[in-house]
Design a protein around this motif. Structure first.
Motif, short mmCIF file in Angstrom:
data_model
loop_
_atom_site.label_atom_id
_atom_site.label_comp_id
_atom_site.label_asym_id
_atom_site.label_seq_id
_atom_site.Cartn_x
_atom_site.Cartn_y
_atom_site.Cartn_z
N ALA A 90 0.88 -1.07 -0.03
CA ALA A 90 0.03 -0.32 -0.04
C ALA A 90 0.97 1.21 -0.02
CB ALA A 90 -1.37 -0.29 1.08
N TYR A 91 1.82 0.98 0.95
CA TYR A 91 3.03 2.91 0.64
C TYR A 91 3.85 2.13 -0.33
CZ TYR A 91 1.89 3.99 5.81
OH TYR A 91 0.95 4.37 6.77
N LEU A 92 4.11 1.54 -1.37
CA LEU A 92 4.44 1.85 -2.18
C LEU A 92 3.75 2.21 -3.27
CD1 LEU A 92 7.04 -1.51 -2.69
CD2 LEU A 92 7.79 0.66 -1.82
N ILE A 93 2.51 1.58 -3.41
CA ILE A 93 1.18 2.14 -4.67
C ILE A 93 0.73 3.98 -4.83
CG2 ILE A 93 -1.16 1.94 -4.65
CD1 ILE A 93 -0.42 -0.72 -4.61
N ILE A 94 0.87 3.89 -3.07
CA ILE A 94 0.71 5.73 -2.81
C ILE A 94 1.58 6.64 -3.74
CG2 ILE A 94 -1.32 4.91 -1.32
CD1 ILE A 94 1.75 6.50 -0.01
N LEU A 95 3.18 5.80 -3.62
CA LEU A 95 4.06 6.89 -3.74
C LEU A 95 3.82 6.95 -5.22
CD1 LEU A 95 6.44 6.38 -0.67
CD2 LEU A 95 5.56 7.74 -1.71
N LYS A 96 4.87 6.66 -6.19
CA LYS A 96 5.54 6.79 -7.51
C LYS A 96 3.63 6.46 -8.59
CE LYS A 96 9.40 6.95 -10.86
NZ LYS A 96 10.77 6.34 -11.26
N PRO A 97 3.24 5.25 -8.00
CA PRO A 97 2.92 3.83 -9.29
C PRO A 97 1.99 5.72 -9.15
CG PRO A 97 3.28 2.69 -7.85
CD PRO A 97 3.72 3.87 -7.41
N THR A 98 0.93 6.15 -7.81
CA THR A 98 -0.11 6.89 -7.62
C THR A 98 0.32 8.82 -8.80
OG1 THR A 98 -0.92 6.02 -5.93
CG2 THR A 98 -1.78 8.13 -6.89
N SER A 99 1.78 9.22 -8.21
CA SER A 99 2.19 10.24 -9.36
C SER A 99 1.91 9.91 -10.70
CB SER A 99 3.85 10.03 -8.55
OG SER A 99 3.87 10.59 -7.14
N ILE A 100 2.50 8.67 -10.81
CA ILE A 100 2.14 8.34 -12.50
C ILE A 100 1.07 8.39 -12.81
CG2 ILE A 100 2.67 6.68 -14.85
CD1 ILE A 100 5.27 5.96 -13.19
N LEU A 101 -0.27 7.57 -12.24
CA LEU A 101 -1.50 7.91 -12.52
C LEU A 101 -2.03 9.28 -12.89
CD1 LEU A 101 -4.34 6.30 -12.98
CD2 LEU A 101 -3.95 5.43 -10.60
N ILE A 102 -1.72 10.11 -11.15
CA ILE A 102 -1.99 11.52 -11.34
C ILE A 102 -2.09 11.83 -12.81
CG2 ILE A 102 -2.63 13.64 -10.03
CD1 ILE A 102 -2.04 12.02 -7.49
N ALA A 103 -0.81 11.75 -13.10
CA ALA A 103 0.01 13.16 -14.17
C ALA A 103 -1.25 12.06 -15.15
CB ALA A 103 1.23 12.21 -14.31
#
Length: 261
Positions: A136-149
């Motif tokens: 969960a903590y790994l998901i909300i970092l870089k993967p989430t940033s890519i998804l938001i972009a």
């Protein structure tokens, strides 16, 4: 557990020696001269003397073993700090340096207190729930940033057109803020949100959102205008939505853990 006082004392010695008993001149000298720096040897000597004092005063081993344990700390600290003197001065390298020191102290403490086998036996207690928290903590970092972009891509193009119409220096400063400060703010806010959810502190999320909205909205209204303000708020709400979804799902999976209740 009485042995824990030794571990806490060793970590205290590390913090004092690394950040309070090490003048900035020593750090500069080490970074310039590396293994030829006398300051480096003074620094590890401080670690050695204080570590020996901890083992002697709080431990139950003889002075020879205490000297060996202190020598391990001195040797490992010399290698780690020497490697750091050649590395770039970045946040990542600083964190890795401190983690390496703490890991050495943990292993040495477990060895000196005959707890190495005991703590090694904790490995089978690792379950999918613990790994779920890590995921969960790994998901909300870089993967989430890519998804938001990706989600904000249509509005990003419009934002770039707005920046192109600004004076060159102003546009450059604006772009730098969005790429560096904006990314770090996103990382930190998502880490806090997920932690609040796991700890069942949802009211803190509302306070975080209100605080960020006040600062970001006021700043952007004065400098970039309504469109850029809306862009940032859209990114913020997208970030919050994704993290809350991940947090609620994670909390449901680990609900049998104390931190999930």
């Amino acid at each position: 557990m009485p042995e824990l006082i030794i571990l806490v004392a060793l970590i205290l010695v590390h913090i004092l020696s690394d950040f309070y008993f090490q003048p900035s001149e020593w750090v500069t000298d080490r970074n310039l001269k590396h293994y030829k720096s006398s300051a480096l040897y003074k620094h590890i000597a401080v670690h050695g003397v204080l570590s020996f004092a901890v083992f002697s005063l709080l431990g139950s081993n003889g002075w020879l073993l205490n000297l060996v344990y202190s020598g391990v700390i001195v040797g490992s600290h010399f290698v780690i700090d020497l490697a750091k003197s050649y590395a770039k001065k970045t946040t990542k390298n600083f964190v890795l340096d401190q983690l390496a020191h703490i890991l050495v102290l943990l292993l040495l403490w477990a060895w000196s207190s005959d707890k190495l086998a005991e703590y090694g036996a904790l490995y089978p207690l690792l379950t999918y729930k613990h790994l779920t928290l890590v995921v969960a903590y790994l998901i909300i970092l870089k993967p989430t940033s890519i998804l938001i972009a990706m989600i904000l891509a249509p509005w990003t193009k419009e934002l770039k057109r707005i920046e192109a119409a600004l004076p060159k220096e102003h546009a450059k400063h604006s772009n730098s803020s969005l790429e560096s400060a904006g990314m770090m703010i996103g990382y930190l806010e998502r880490l806090l949100i997920l932690t609040f959810i796991v700890l069942n502190q949802f009211s803190a999320i509302g306070f975080l959102l209100a605080t960020k909205s006040v600062f970001r909205f006021g700043d952007l209204t004065n400098t970039q205008g309504k469109k850029l303000t809306e862009y940032v708020m859209l990114g913020t709400l997208t970030s919050f939505t994704i993290t809350i979804f991940v947090g609620v799902a994670t909390s449901a999976i680990v609900s049998s853990l104390p931190i999930g209740k």
